[in-house]
Design an enzyme around this catalytic site. Structure first.
Site, PDB file in Angstrom:
ATOM      1  N   THR A  93     -93.719 -24.178  45.476  1.00 59.04           N
ATOM      2  CA  THR A  93     -94.547 -24.683  46.323  1.00 59.04           C
ATOM      3  C   THR A  93     -95.260 -25.906  45.784  1.00 59.04           C
ATOM      4  O   THR A  93     -96.242 -26.194  45.320  1.00 59.04           O
ATOM      5  CB  THR A  93     -95.568 -24.032  46.681  1.00 59.04           C
ATOM      6  N   PHE A 160     -98.241 -15.248  36.626  1.00 60.87           N
ATOM      7  CA  PHE A 160     -99.269 -15.615  35.694  1.00 60.87           C
ATOM      8  C   PHE A 160     -98.410 -16.095  34.508  1.00 60.87           C
ATOM      9  O   PHE A 160     -98.713 -15.966  33.502  1.00 60.87           O
ATOM     10  CB  PHE A 160    -100.628 -14.745  35.381  1.00 60.87           C
ATOM     11  N   ARG A 162     -96.611 -18.034  31.682  1.00 65.64           N
ATOM     12  CA  ARG A 162     -96.970 -19.375  30.728  1.00 65.64           C
ATOM     13  C   ARG A 162     -95.387 -19.845  30.330  1.00 65.64           C
ATOM     14  O   ARG A 162     -94.675 -18.998  29.701  1.00 65.64           O
ATOM     15  CB  ARG A 162     -97.657 -18.893  29.578  1.00 65.64           C
ATOM     16  N   ASN A 219    -105.949 -21.254  37.130  1.00 63.07           N
ATOM     17  CA  ASN A 219    -105.536 -22.554  36.696  1.00 63.07           C
ATOM     18  C   ASN A 219    -106.720 -23.455  36.769  1.00 63.07           C
ATOM     19  O   ASN A 219    -106.651 -24.365  36.019  1.00 63.07           O
ATOM     20  CB  ASN A 219    -104.163 -22.818  37.630  1.00 63.07           C
ATOM     21  N   ALA A 263    -108.205 -31.007  21.913  1.00 64.87           N
ATOM     22  CA  ALA A 263    -108.504 -32.303  22.759  1.00 64.87           C
ATOM     23  C   ALA A 263    -106.987 -32.953  22.389  1.00 64.87           C
ATOM     24  O   ALA A 263    -106.130 -32.872  21.399  1.00 64.87           O
ATOM     25  CB  ALA A 263    -109.437 -33.116  22.132  1.00 64.87           C
ATOM     26  N   CYS A 271     -97.339 -26.804  37.480  1.00 65.25           N
ATOM     27  CA  CYS A 271     -98.395 -25.815  37.891  1.00 65.25           C
ATOM     28  C   CYS A 271     -99.787 -26.225  38.074  1.00 65.25           C
ATOM     29  O   CYS A 271    -100.261 -26.674  38.830  1.00 65.25           O
ATOM     30  CB  CYS A 271     -98.360 -24.507  37.186  1.00 65.25           C
ATOM     31  N   LYS A 335     -94.942 -29.242  27.386  1.00 61.48           N
ATOM     32  CA  LYS A 335     -95.510 -28.215  26.455  1.00 61.48           C
ATOM     33  C   LYS A 335     -94.314 -27.727  25.475  1.00 61.48           C
ATOM     34  O   LYS A 335     -93.296 -28.131  25.927  1.00 61.48           O
ATOM     35  CB  LYS A 335     -96.016 -27.175  27.160  1.00 61.48           C
ATOM     36  N   ARG A 342     -91.515 -32.085  34.294  1.00 59.25           N
ATOM     37  CA  ARG A 342     -92.637 -32.262  35.461  1.00 59.25           C
ATOM     38  C   ARG A 342     -94.138 -32.659  35.003  1.00 59.25           C
ATOM     39  O   ARG A 342     -94.472 -32.011  34.412  1.00 59.25           O
ATOM     40  CB  ARG A 342     -92.483 -31.240  36.487  1.00 59.25           C
TER      41      ARG A 342
END
Length: 447
Positions: A93, A160, A162, A219, A263, A271, A335, A342
């Site tokens: 989605t 959920f 990761r 999220n 930070a 997502c 990550k 994306r």
């Protein structure tokens, strides 16, 4: 008789869910409308990088020597409908083009293609992240268009996962949330998830709207936590504080916790950004837009971090133009332990510097091919050492373990200038400074 499971959509979520269901002992049929994806999966190859997923696929895909044969793939909705007792809808989605709202076309198409073939009592389970209210609408559609009518039930069971931990998160979830309307639907889902429930995973039963809201609420909370510590980094910059020590100190408070308090250049991926925007859009449609106005600032803080890293890089090369300056970017994926680029902050920063005239060379352990497809005009290297060769400044933008273990002396011997900007606050400042590098990170003292 043991349940048979079909999985509609074999992207990141669907491929992982299908392989995990086979691992839990079920006969599984995965369906997709993209022939190339199905061909790859039939060979036991994954369409993305996810640790442990390819091994799990090869353990179960039919036709692979030594496999259990419990997992097959098809492009035929009639075959999937005939096969499955429980059908999981795992399609994407994305954000609607030019809007904040979620694009529901893939979910709607999957339900519309499946419904005409549902001729017996069955359970359709949505796992996609959807705007609240979608389940009610889709349940009504199934009842009206499936030959079995009201015997075709819908449940909502948000994921959920990761990225980088998806296999473990599916086999050993920290919670299972199920939005159901009948005891039968709950019973079937308890049967599907019997193994993790037996291992102690909480099983939360709720209504449709709550189940749909759980994923977007989770999220949004995580995004808020990340943007909060990045806002604190801005204040630390102005006040001369150390955001890493600040995060450590407040993280010891168990009401706050230490996770998601590093930070840096902010969140990205497929997502968090699109989910918080879709949540704001849906709240507006429901007349509750004021409840989520804070998310607009969360999004703004997040996007601002990227621009701040570009400015730090500009200062590092003399404060003027990037023209003629060589910039090494360590990281392209949004990550570590993923090849997903994306809405990647790392690639966004690299792209901005390149568009402003910098000669940018990128290296990422897994995300290079995907990065090249999005930014073919950037330079790419086969190793961190090659990326850094001749660089006037080095940007550490994805916290891969490989980058944390780099030898600052070795990199320094090939760099034009020993200047590193740690966009993830993940490197050891003392180690790099000891090797003669100027180390800078957002919200940290300069020395």
């Amino acid at each position: 008789m043991s349940l048979k499971i079909s999985v509609i959509g074999t992207g990141y979520l669907g491929a992982t869910h299908a392989a995990a269901m086979a691992e839990l002992g079920f006969e599984v049929l995965g369906l997709d409308v993209v022939a190339e994806k199905i061909d790859k999966l039939r060979r036991g190859e994954v369409p993305m990088y996810e640790p442990g997923l390819e091994e799990l696929l090869r353990k179960h895909v039919a036709g692979i020597p030594g496999s259990t044969g419990r997992l097959r793939f098809t492009m035929d909705f009639a075959e999937a409908a005939d096969f499955g007792d429980v059908h999981f809808v795992c399609v994407n989605t994305p954000q609607r083009h030019g809007e904040y709202a979620a694009d529901m076309s893939y979910v709607d198409a999957a339900i519309a293609s499946l419904a005409p073939h549902l001729t017996r009592p069955t359970l359709v389970v949505g796992k996609s992240t959807v705007p609240v209210g979608s389940a009610d609408r889709l349940a009504a559609y199934l009842a009206a268009h499936a030959p079995a009518g009201a015997d075709v039930e819908l449940a909502w069971n948000p994921e959920f996962l990761r990225e980088g931990f998806a296999v473990d998160d599916t086999l050993h979830p920290d919670r299972i949330v199920t939005g159901v309307r009948s005891e039968r639907a709950e019973r079937l889902l308890r049967e599907v998830y019997a193994a993790p429930i037996a291992d102690g995973t909480p099983f939360v039963v709720t209504d449709f709207p709550t189940a749909e809201l759980v994923k977007t609420a989770a999220n949004s909370f995580l995004a808020t936590k990340i943007s909060f510590i990045n806002a604190m980094a801005e204040v630390c910059e102005a006040a001369g504080g150390d955001v890493a020590k600040l995060a450590e100190a407040i993280g010891y408070d168990d009401r706050i916790g230490r996770k998601f308090l590093r930070a840096g250049i902010g969140f990205g991926g497929g997502c968090l950004p699109k989910d918080i925007r879709a949540f704001m859009a849906r709240a507006g449609e429901l007349g509750a837009d004021q409840a989520l106005t804070f998310l607009r600032e969360i999004d703004s803080i997040n996007m601002r971090q990227r621009g701040q890293m570009v400015e730090l890089a500009r200062q590092a090369v003399g404060g003027g133009s990037f023209l003629g300056r060589r910039v090494a970017v360590l990281g392209a994926a949004f990550k570590p332990d993923s090849d997903d680029v994306r809405d990647s902050p790392a690639l966004n920063v690299a792209g901005q510097i390149h568009l402003q005239g910098g000669q940018v060379t990128v290296y990422d352990p897994k995300g290079m091919d995907n990065a090249r497809r999005i930014f073919p005009t950037l330079g790419y290297a086969d190793s961190a050492l090659e990326a850094v060769r001749g660089a006037d400044v080095v940007l550490h933008l994805t916290e891969w373990r490989e980058f944390r273990e780099l030898d600052p002396q070795e990199l320094g011997s090939v760099a034009a200038a020993r200047v590193i900007l740690d966009g993830r606050n993940a490197l050891d400042p003392q180690l790099w400074r000891k090797a003669g590098w100027t180390y800078r990170a957002m919200g940290r003292p300069t020395a």
